[in-house]
Design a protein around this motif. Structure first.
Motif, mmCIF file in Angstrom:
data_model
loop_
_atom_site.group_PDB
_atom_site.id
_atom_site.type_symbol
_atom_site.label_atom_id
_atom_site.label_comp_id
_atom_site.label_asym_id
_atom_site.label_seq_id
_atom_site.Cartn_x
_atom_site.Cartn_y
_atom_site.Cartn_z
ATOM 1 N N VAL A 34 50.562 40.823 38.400
ATOM 2 C CA VAL A 34 50.501 40.099 37.128
ATOM 3 C C VAL A 34 51.709 39.169 37.011
ATOM 4 O O VAL A 34 52.830 39.562 37.337
ATOM 5 C CB VAL A 34 50.489 41.088 35.943
ATOM 6 C CG1 VAL A 34 50.610 40.343 34.623
ATOM 7 C CG2 VAL A 34 49.215 41.908 35.947
ATOM 8 N N LEU A 35 51.440 37.960 36.565
ATOM 9 C CA LEU A 35 52.526 37.011 36.273
ATOM 10 C C LEU A 35 52.739 36.978 34.763
ATOM 11 O O LEU A 35 51.770 36.805 34.011
ATOM 12 C CB LEU A 35 52.137 35.604 36.716
ATOM 13 C CG LEU A 35 52.131 35.266 38.208
ATOM 14 C CD1 LEU A 35 51.579 33.853 38.401
ATOM 15 C CD2 LEU A 35 53.523 35.363 38.792
ATOM 16 N N LEU A 157 41.589 35.208 40.893
ATOM 17 C CA LEU A 157 42.677 34.637 40.091
ATOM 18 C C LEU A 157 42.220 34.611 38.635
ATOM 19 O O LEU A 157 41.107 34.144 38.349
ATOM 20 C CB LEU A 157 42.995 33.209 40.565
ATOM 21 C CG LEU A 157 43.262 33.047 42.066
ATOM 22 C CD1 LEU A 157 43.327 31.576 42.434
ATOM 23 C CD2 LEU A 157 44.545 33.755 42.466
ATOM 24 N N LEU A 158 43.049 35.111 37.743
ATOM 25 C CA LEU A 158 42.662 35.138 36.330
ATOM 26 C C LEU A 158 43.778 34.535 35.489
ATOM 27 O O LEU A 158 44.933 34.947 35.586
ATOM 28 C CB LEU A 158 42.385 36.572 35.859
ATOM 29 C CG LEU A 158 41.254 37.308 36.586
ATOM 30 C CD1 LEU A 158 41.821 38.283 37.587
ATOM 31 C CD2 LEU A 158 40.378 38.026 35.586
ATOM 32 N N LEU A 187 45.450 38.198 41.317
ATOM 33 C CA LEU A 187 46.639 37.591 40.714
ATOM 34 C C LEU A 187 46.259 37.147 39.303
ATOM 35 O O LEU A 187 45.325 36.364 39.125
ATOM 36 C CB LEU A 187 47.095 36.388 41.555
ATOM 37 C CG LEU A 187 48.345 35.634 41.077
ATOM 38 C CD1 LEU A 187 49.553 36.561 40.992
ATOM 39 C CD2 LEU A 187 48.657 34.468 42.016
ATOM 40 N N VAL A 188 46.971 37.701 38.320
ATOM 41 C CA VAL A 188 46.584 37.502 36.927
ATOM 42 C C VAL A 188 47.760 36.970 36.117
ATOM 43 O O VAL A 188 48.888 37.433 36.291
ATOM 44 C CB VAL A 188 46.145 38.840 36.278
ATOM 45 C CG1 VAL A 188 45.593 38.610 34.884
ATOM 46 C CG2 VAL A 188 45.142 39.553 37.124
ATOM 47 N N ILE A 189 47.476 36.021 35.250
ATOM 48 C CA ILE A 189 48.451 35.661 34.220
ATOM 49 C C ILE A 189 48.027 36.431 32.980
ATOM 50 O O ILE A 189 46.858 36.363 32.578
ATOM 51 C CB ILE A 189 48.424 34.153 33.922
ATOM 52 C CG1 ILE A 189 48.878 33.365 35.152
ATOM 53 C CG2 ILE A 189 49.312 33.820 32.728
ATOM 54 C CD1 ILE A 189 48.732 31.871 34.992
ATOM 55 N N ILE A 196 48.808 44.255 31.635
ATOM 56 C CA ILE A 196 50.034 44.213 32.444
ATOM 57 C C ILE A 196 50.416 45.594 32.987
ATOM 58 O O ILE A 196 50.804 45.730 34.152
ATOM 59 C CB ILE A 196 51.202 43.655 31.591
ATOM 60 C CG1 ILE A 196 50.880 42.233 31.125
ATOM 61 C CG2 ILE A 196 52.511 43.666 32.360
ATOM 62 C CD1 ILE A 196 51.806 41.709 30.042
ATOM 63 N N MET A 197 50.261 46.620 32.144
ATOM 64 C CA MET A 197 50.783 47.947 32.491
ATOM 65 C C MET A 197 50.164 48.545 33.749
ATOM 66 O O MET A 197 50.772 49.349 34.426
ATOM 67 C CB MET A 197 50.585 48.915 31.318
ATOM 68 C CG MET A 197 51.569 48.665 30.185
ATOM 69 S SD MET A 197 51.097 49.488 28.674
ATOM 70 C CE MET A 197 51.351 51.193 29.112
#
Lengths: 257, 324
Positions: A34-35, A157-158, A187-189, A196-197
């Motif tokens: 996560v970014l 990608l999200l 890979l997620v923003i 996120i957790m």
């Protein structure tokens, strides 16, 4: 192999803005990363460069050891869920989900089968004849996820997949999101703690660079920028519900004291 | 969340309704979308003055059409000898209409010129719309070296008066053997700087970059994205450019005047100009009713075209596509 490697990835826009500044990153095959970071820190630009939607100023993007800088998005074999759905408004739900398969010129029967399967998983079976404008925000985002799922791409990608949703819709979308991630490099923003957790690795970006990384617990122990962000999110969740719901933007004041 | 969502139950109802019911519902929805004048925050006096101005302008626009309709029913003496905005006996509408399609003084027939005009307008209008769509999409959604300069050159073409290019145009046409050729009329009609400008602006607003990105990720090539994703969203803009282009070619007088000397290639504008000259110089007793009737029949297709195309001018094409 769907490991993603970013080496010295840099993006300087024509205006001179250095959105991403020599980003180095290794994402293992099947990893969920996560970014996070404040607006303008370069998350979306980095994600778009991985997808092939943004020209790279310098550096490389590699998938499974193969540099893909010059490979067009349609040939990168990635699936992407956009923050704002990006559904084709004039096509039905069925056509939206099956669009990627149509481009591969698969047989109609095969498309039918795979669209039905994706629709069943995401609870969209009864909506296949409708147009996006006839659906709720949660349903639209599930279509966007179904569209990514049906591609069966090794890399997902999200871009803030649940940002535009209320809490109830987010719950449904999170389940769909978990289905999408299975066995894929993701890979997620994200801005929601619920997303996120669970990440294998959280990357905190600032000024086009990763300034902190690690799992949720590790970053909390460090007491750095991520920990500040987490405390702020908790405070927001304890506060009475507001229009912004549980989406809490990474505050600039936390990152740039 | 947008405020324009249609609940699933309502969507089911929409699927079941007939075309007539759907049109009625769309009309009512349009009426609901209009902001009532009471909410504009304008004083009653201001609204009255603005309404009066609009009515006066409408009258100014409609008076010539009313005149031409009334006078298409008259004989030549009645056109000049009776009140212009009311009918007079004998009622010669059908006689005038019939005479319109007969050869007058060996100049040519209206129906022939009508066919020429339709050919030039359809070929030029459709071609100009297609080229404007391609060029507008290119300028709106692709960055390439010199794109801004090229665009400004196209816009600059709008500023050149036709009179300034008459002589060079004629010389070029003569060299290219386009004098007395239908291509001499069609080829320049394919270029519409206004169309390119309109399409570029419309596409910038109505075809979001995200949709193109999504289609690229879905594996679509650029031509597929254009035809399958962008084009359906461009329909209202395309219809505007189509109407402007068709009307532009339909009403074009100057270009056919300089390139055609063969009466059989004339469009209506030049053909009827010829009739008008004859009426003035020879004093032919039957020409003015034909010219008036010809004018009426000439504008009819454009009015019909507008009525057909106006159903495509609707908003909300992007509803549900992009989250706010």
């Amino acid at each position: 192999m769907a490991a993603i490697t970013l080496s010295g990835l840099t993006k300087v826009f024509a205006t001179g803005v250095r959105a991403v500044d020599g980003l180095d990153l290794e994402i293992d095959d099947g990893e969920f990363v996560v970014l996070v970071g404040p607006s303008g820190c370069g998350k979306t630009t980095a994600l778009r460069m991985v997808a092939g939607l943004e020209l790279i100023t310098s550096g490389t993007v590699s998938f499974g050891g193969r540099v893909v800088n010059d490979v067009s998005p349609r040939h990168r074999d990635v699936a992407m869920v956009f923050q704002n759905y990006a559904l084709y408004p004039h096509l039905s739900v069925y056509q939206n989900i099956g669009f990627a398969l149509e481009q591969r010129r698969l047989a109609r029967a095969e498309i039918d089968k795979r669209v039905s399967e994706a629709a069943r998983i995401l609870d969209l079976s009864l909506l296949l004849d409708r147009k996006p404008k006839q659906l709720s925000g949660g349903q639209r985002q599930r279509i966007a996820i179904a569209r990514a799922l049906i591609k069966n791409a090794p890399i997902i990608l999200l871009d803030e997949p649940t940002a535009a949703l209320d809490s109830e819709s987010e719950q449904n979308v999170q389940e769909a999101f978990a289905e999408l991630r299975k066995g894929r490099t993701t890979l997620v923003i994200a801005h929601r703690l619920s997303t996120i957790m669970h990440a294998d690795n959280i990357l905190v970006m600032e000024g086009g660079l990763v300034v902190e990384s690690g799992r949720h617990e590790e970053l909390l122990r460090k007491g750095g920028r991520y920990a500040s962000f987490y405390r702020l999110q908790l405070r927001e969740q304890e506060a009475p519900p507001s229009e912004s719901d549980s989406v809490v933007r990474f505050p600039s004041s936390v990152i740039r004291p | 969340m947008t405020a324009t969502l249609v609940p699933p139950d309502a969507a089911e109802v929409h699927l079941a309704e007939s075309r007539k019911e759907r049109r009625k519902r769309e009309r009512l929805e349009e009426r609901d979308d209009v902001i009532p004048v009471q909410l504009y925050g304008l004083k009653r006096g201001t609204v009255s003055v603005m309404t009066t101005c609009c009515v006066l302008f409408a009258i100014f626009t409609l008076v010539p059409i009313a005149w031409i309709i009334v006078n298409s029913t008259k004989t030549q003496p009645n056109i000049f000898g009776t009140f212009g905005f009311w009918f007079a006996r004998p009622f010669e509408f059908f006689h005038n209409f019939r005479m319109l399609f007969e050869d007058v003084d060996d100049d040519g027939t209206y129906i022939h010129w009508f066919g020429n005009t339709a050919l030039y307008a359809v070929a030029g209008g459709v071609g100009a719309t297609a080229l404007a769509a391609f060029a507008g999409y290119g300028f709106a959604r692709f960055q390439f070296r010199g794109s801004k300069v090229f665009f400004y050159i196209i816009i600059g073409a709008l500023l050149v008066p036709i009179g300034a290019i008459t002589l060079p145009l004629y010389l070029v046409y003569a060299k290219a053997h386009l004098i007395n050729s239908i291509w001499g009329m069609i080829l320049p009609s394919l270029v519409s700087p206004v169309g390119v400008y309109l399409m570029r602006t419309y596409i910038g607003l109505s075809v979001p970059r995200e949709l193109i990105d999504a289609a690229r990720i879905d594996g679509a090539g650029e031509s597929r994205i254009f035809f399958k994703i962008a084009l359906p969203l461009m329909v209202p803009g395309l219809m505007t450019v189509l109407l402007l282009s068709v009307v532009g070619v339909w009403n074009n007088y100057f270009l056919p005047l300089i390139i055609f000397s063969n009466n059989n290639l004339f469009p209506l504008t030049v053909g009827m100009g010829l009739w008008s000259q004859h009426a003035t110089t020879s004093g032919d007793q039957n020409l003015y009713p034909l010219i008036v009737m010809g004018g009426l029949v000439t504008i009819a297709p454009l009015i019909i075209l507008f009525l057909i195309l106006q159903r495509y001018w609707r908003g909300g094409m992007l509803l549900g596509s992009i989250a706010n």
